[in-house]
Design an enzyme around this catalytic site. Structure first.
Site, PDB file in Angstrom:
ATOM      1  CG  HIS A  47      -0.251 -25.934  -4.177  1.00  0.00           C
ATOM      2  ND1 HIS A  47      -0.052 -24.872  -5.033  1.00  0.00           N
ATOM      3  CD2 HIS A  47      -1.515 -25.802  -3.711  1.00  0.00           C
ATOM      4  CE1 HIS A  47      -1.158 -24.148  -5.087  1.00  0.00           C
ATOM      5  NE2 HIS A  47      -2.058 -24.676  -4.294  1.00  0.00           N
ATOM      6  CG  ASP A  49      -3.353 -23.232  -1.184  1.00  0.00           C
ATOM      7  OD1 ASP A  49      -3.372 -22.848  -2.362  1.00  0.00           O
ATOM      8  OD2 ASP A  49      -3.687 -24.386  -0.835  1.00  0.00           O
ATOM      9  CG  ASP A 171      -4.904 -25.570  -6.354  1.00  0.00           C
ATOM     10  OD1 ASP A 171      -5.583 -26.476  -6.867  1.00  0.00           O
ATOM     11  OD2 ASP A 171      -5.061 -25.197  -5.191  1.00  0.00           O
ATOM     12  CG  HIS A 415      -5.095 -20.618  -6.145  1.00  0.00           C
ATOM     13  ND1 HIS A 415      -3.734 -20.466  -6.147  1.00  0.00           N
ATOM     14  CD2 HIS A 415      -5.331 -21.749  -5.462  1.00  0.00           C
ATOM     15  CE1 HIS A 415      -3.179 -21.473  -5.490  1.00  0.00           C
ATOM     16  NE2 HIS A 415      -4.138 -22.267  -5.058  1.00  0.00           N
TER      17      HIS A 415
HETATM   18 ZN   LIG Z   1      -3.969 -23.954  -3.914  1.00  0.00          ZN
END
Ligand SMILES: [Zn+2]
Length: 1007
Positions: A47, A49, A171, A415
């Site tokens: 994951h 970001d 997420d 996000h």
């Molecule tokens: Zn995230």
């Protein structure tokens, strides 16, 4: 290291190329499963970001390891190296922004290797948008754009094998119905996520409800999508994080004293046994990954290989567990083939309560100026896209600038970007990126206007600080200035235009030389008092403009008896009271009432002050200084409007958490106000306490009341933060019901203290638990009347009492809420706590009237005229190219997207923006725009523009309540015949029908 890596890739390529080619991607490449066993789909993922604790580039390059050890380039490097080693291995790549950056740095040899991995389904793209977007604060237009961008990169680079089938929203902090609808409209087969209110999740775990069919629209048909909730967030099973950053035991399978195969397999199987109990089928999905994992992927894969080997070895002894590398798509394919039925879901997953004291509703509002700036980015992006098409802008620079802005807007949807849940330094970096992107956008737009207007040498400058009435172009004088207005909407729009000017007299004329009514209005003293603001312009010139696509208005200074020199503030500009008297008011304005200046009191202290246009009447209570009545659209309602402050102890960037219910204070008296009563515009300037002010504004002929708010610098105690809301009270008997938009599209009914599927825990946070994201609108009504509030950026909102609506505008906090960002939300700008400004709009109407007017206002607020400024040198020439009109489109049709797609292709996306309660089926013809673009052929695609609609075939699942199990797998295909036509065909072939809320996307190939 890099050199070595290159050799490994090259050797691997040789190995790959000598094997007979067995290319199969998508579902054909899925691992074989076993019918009588628990099939464990192990999904390696990372994951990543697109900015959070570090900036996008810091994450990509692995910079600033002191903040967080994370380097996405190494993740992709090592994952590719590991995938090559064994055809059984799988990995899903999610964020296309990172992947595209990595790809651009690869050698041809490496690219060939990756293409092969993609074509064999070993590297699978999932999600696939530019970023994994938030679902609360985003507008649907920007979500569709960032999916279009990401999927286009994948399609251009790899072709159809790279097309994602699954939404992977693991997420985001709550999930919107509109996002699910967008997935369905893009032809995705399902979506998975990891966060849901803890009570909802517990119920679903107990009742086999972790997976469901989400009916994602009240209006669109066939808009269902399979939705699954991961069992334990998105991380590996406890004890099985084989990442280089984890401390879990590796699998030791040699003749060693430390050999742990038995216990590692036992523990793993007892975990999956538990998981399997809570899912309906004999398949379960086990994610193997977490934030920024797989930086040294051989550690992960080596241990997963062993786990698979030793779990499956037990099958010989009767074990019924079958473990293998898989992907979310392959998992879903197994469920689809299983022909089971599933429960359904109709509303959404907001708000997200991770426990009864932690409702993630603060981020709906966090970083309000960043949330607004993102809307500015979308605004200029749409303008620049349309102008690029009309003016046929094809230079390298123009294309790069537009692409860069698209990419930055994709990043902003992430996000931890639009949500405001990133560190301050990262927020600053987003601002920098977006500002750069916007500059490219305004340059592109300028180039377009030079071809499309009669001003080939016009400056067409954009002023990015009009929200504080500042514009470099007009600060020295607005004499002989041309304001060119660009209307991104399909239909002619009539709006009031405001231009910062000195206190002089101006005449405004249109393109035909006709004088347009105008007037000069004072800027609120609270704006002039902003310490960083240049105060050359203390007034705004206001005029009404009606624009189809492009129109120019000419401003000229004129002499008048009223004209006089401008008073410039020389006093220190402190935000203190008593500034108002320094403000010079043009004589034509009547100062009707001022509590501060008794000599100008026109009204009775105990009475009321009426401010009205031909359409709207506002009544101010002289005693409190507050608005008390609104009359418009044939109804009158007591609406008292004020501001409230939540004094909070441990709210954070994510969570809005009240400390004590009594700590909510509303200012209900002692508000200072002044009325400016112009011919075109009436303004009520109010000051609430020390750091909140507003201007209530009504324009002649406009059926909407504007509240322009300014909040800050918010005072803060050592122990308590403050969260400021705007609040409207009415007598409307709403009975606990209100409505909020889903990402700017359909409205969702909210019932106070209730949820669709479970009983929420309200004891500790009765207010925060009733907050919902408001991206564009919140409304309530009874049998007689309705009020709707529209906003200019995403905010949190609630209806805590019948007839009452509130929107959270700004937050200044003292603590981190413990969910990772590690900083208190305490924004500063220009060396002081940040001041935020914005607008909230009110529409009061009879309850039985169509809410279509609210929809139209939403569009106008989201995409108003963009103003471009040029000097009027008198030299003009005929425009090099004309601009088409979209007036033939039915009134409810929105020009959602018009943009260059490929070099000889244009993307056109049209939307019927009324829902089933407001609109009807409309038909129109797009042959005129096809001809304008010199179209050769046109094809229809899925919502994202990348898949021919005729090729769309997505999983259909059966509902529990359908009464039977299907006999065979079923699919959805397009409900209508996709449009496909060529130039030689009749105009009737270009007819487009749109049901309410329907969006259709076309690619027009041009000559
Ligand atoms: Zn995230």
């Amino acid at each position: 290291m890099k050199y070595l890596c290159g050799i490994v890739l090259f050797v691997a390529l040789l190995a790959l190329s000598v094997r007979p080619s067995e290319e199969a991607c998508g579902y054909e490449a899925c691992p074989k499963t076993k019918t009588n066993m628990i099939n464990i789909h192990m999904v390696p993922h990372s994951h990543d970001d697109v900015g959070w604790l570090k900036t996008v580039d810091q994450y990509f390059y692995g910079h600033k390891s002191n903040i967080q050890h994370a380097g996405v380039q190494y993740i992709i490097d090592t994952v590719i190296s590991e995938l090559i080693k064994d055809p059984a291995r799988r990995f899903i790549q999610v964020e296309t922004s990172f992947f595209a950056k990595w790809w651009s740095e690869q050698s041809e040899t490496a690219k060939q290797v990756v293409k092969k991995l993609v074509n064999e389904g070993r590297l699978e793209f999932t999600g696939g948008a530019w970023s994994m977007n938030d679902e609360a604060a985003v507008n649907y237009q920007s979500v569709i754009d960032q999916f279009t961008l990401g999927l286009k990169f994948l399609d251009d680079t790899f072709g159809s094998c790279a097309r994602p089938r699954i939404g992977w929203q693991i997420d985001p902090f709550g999930h919107s119905r509109e996002q699910a609808s967008i997935f369905a409209q893009m032809g995705y087969d399902g979506e998975f996520f990891a966060r849901m209110d803890h009570r909802d999740k517990n119920n679903r775990i107990d009742n086999l409800g972790m997976e469901m069919i989400w009916d994602a629209s009240e209006t669109l048909s066939n808009d269902e999508i399979f939705t699954g909730l991961l069992y334990r967030h998105y991380s590996a099973p406890p004890g099985y994080c084989f990442d280089v950053h984890c401390g879990d035991d590796p699998i030791i399978d040699t003749k060693s004293y430390d050999n742990n195969v038995k216990s590692r397999v036992d523990d793993f199987l007892s975990y999956v046994t538990e998981v399997a109990k809570h899912y309906r089928s004999n398949h379960i999905m086990i994610p193997m990954g977490d934030d920024f994992q797989y930086e040294d992927a051989q550690v992960n894969f080596k241990n997963m290989d062993k786990l698979i080997k030793y779990v499956n070895e037990r099958q010989a002894d009767g074990s019924t567990f079958n473990l293998f590398y898989s992907t979310p798509a392959c998992y879903l394919n197994s469920l689809h083939e299983g022909l089971q039925t599933w429960p359904n879901k109709t509303e959404d997953f907001f708000p997200y309560g991770s426990d009864d004291n932690s409702y993630w509703t603060g981020y709906f509002t966090s970083r309000p100026t960043q949330k607004r700036f993102e809307r500015d980015g979308n605004h200029i992006l749409q303008v620049a896209k349309q102008l690029s098409v009309f003016a046929e802008l094809t230079s390298k620079q123009q294309k790069e600038d537009l692409e860069y802005l698209r990419e930055i807007m994709g990043v902003m949807q992430h996000h931890d970007a639009i949500t405001g849940t990133e560190k301050q330094a990262v927020s600053n970096d987003y601002d920098r990126l977006l500002y750069d992107g916007i500059l490219g956008g305004v340059n592109t737009a300028r180039d377009g206007l030079r071809k499309l207007t009669n001003l080939p040498n016009g400056e067409f400058e954009s002023c990015l600080q009009l929200n504080i009435s500042e514009c470099a172009f007009t600060k020295d004088g607005a004499d002989n200035v041309v304001v060119t207005l660009y209307n991104p909407l399909a239909h002619t729009s009539t709006q009031y235009v405001r231009v910062p000017v000195k206190n002089e007299n101006y005449q405004v004329t249109d393109e035909k030389g006709r004088v347009v009514a105008s007037e000069v209005v004072p800027v609120a003293w609270q704006v002039l008092a902003l310490e960083f603001r240049n105060n050359d312009t203390q007034h705004e010139l206001v005029f009404k403009a009606s624009v189809d696509k492009i129109a120019s208005y000419y401003i000229k200074k004129v002499e008048s008896q009223e004209s006089r020199s401008v008073a410039v503030h020389t006093q220190p500009k402190k935000s203190s009271k008593g500034q108002e008297s320094n403000l010079e008011v043009p004589k034509r304005f009547k100062k009707m009432h001022s509590l501060k200046n008794a000599t100008e009191n026109y009204a009775d202290e105990d009475g009321e002050t009426v401010v009205q246009t031909s359409l709207i009447k506002l009544v101010i209570d002289n005693k409190t200084g507050l608005l008390k009545t609104v009359e418009m659209n044939g109804v009158s309602e007591n609406i008292d409007q004020s501001y409230g402050v939540y004094r909070t102890y441990d709210s954070g960037a994510y969570v809005f958490r009240q400390y004590h219910q009594a700590d909510f204070i509303i200012q209900d008296e002692g508000v200072e106000f002044t009325v400016y009563d112009g011919a075109l515009v009436k303004e009520i300037h109010q000051q609430f306490g020390d750091y909140v002010s507003q201007v209530i504004r009504i324009y002649e002929g406009k059926n909407i009341v504007e509240f322009e708010w300014q909040v800050g610098p918010i005072e803060r105690e050592e122990e308590f933060g403050r969260e400021v809301v705007i609040i409207f009270n009415s007598t409307i008997a709403s009975n606990g019901v209100s409505y909020t938009d889903s990402n700017g599209r359909e409205m969702i009914k909210r019932v106070k203290d209730e949820r669709e599927d479970f009983t929420p825990g309200l004891d500790r946070q009765p207010t925060a638990a009733n907050y919902y994201p408001v991206t564009s609108r919140i409304a309530l009504q009874d049998n007689n009347k309705r009020i709707a509030l529209l906003n200019d950026r995403a905010q949190g909102g609630a209806s805590m009492n019948d007839g009452q609506l509130e929107l959270m505008l700004h937050r200044r906090l003292v603590r981190d809420d413990g969910y990772g960002v590690g900083e208190a939300l305490n924004e500063e700008k220009y060396g002081q706590p940040m001041i935020a400004r914005g607008k909230v709009y009110l529409i009061l109407s009879p309850a039985d009237e169509s809410t279509a007017v609210e929809r139209e206002a939403e569009k106008e607020i989201h995409l108003p005229f963009w103003k471009f400024f040029s000097k009027n040198t008198g030299s003009t020439s005929a425009a090099a190219k004309s601009v088409p009109s979209f007036e033939d489109f039915p009134k409810s049709v929105h020009l959602l997207t018009l943009e260059p797609f490929n070099d000889d292709e244009v993307l056109l996306r049209v939307e019927n923006f009324l829902d089933h309660t407001e609109g009807k089926v409309v038909s129109f013809n797009i042959r005129p725009i096809f001809d304008y673009l010199n179209g050769v052929e046109i094809r229809e695609t899925t919502l994202d523009g990348n898949l021919p609609l005729s090729d769309m075939k997505r999983f259909k699942f059966h509902h529990d309540n359908s009464g039977h199990r299907p006999d065979n797998v079923e699919f959805y295909t397009s409900a209508h015949k996709p449009l496909a036509a060529e130039k030689a065909q009749e105009a009737s072939e270009f007819s487009v029908t749109l049901h309410p809320m329907q969006i259709r996307t076309f690619i027009i190939k041009t000559e």
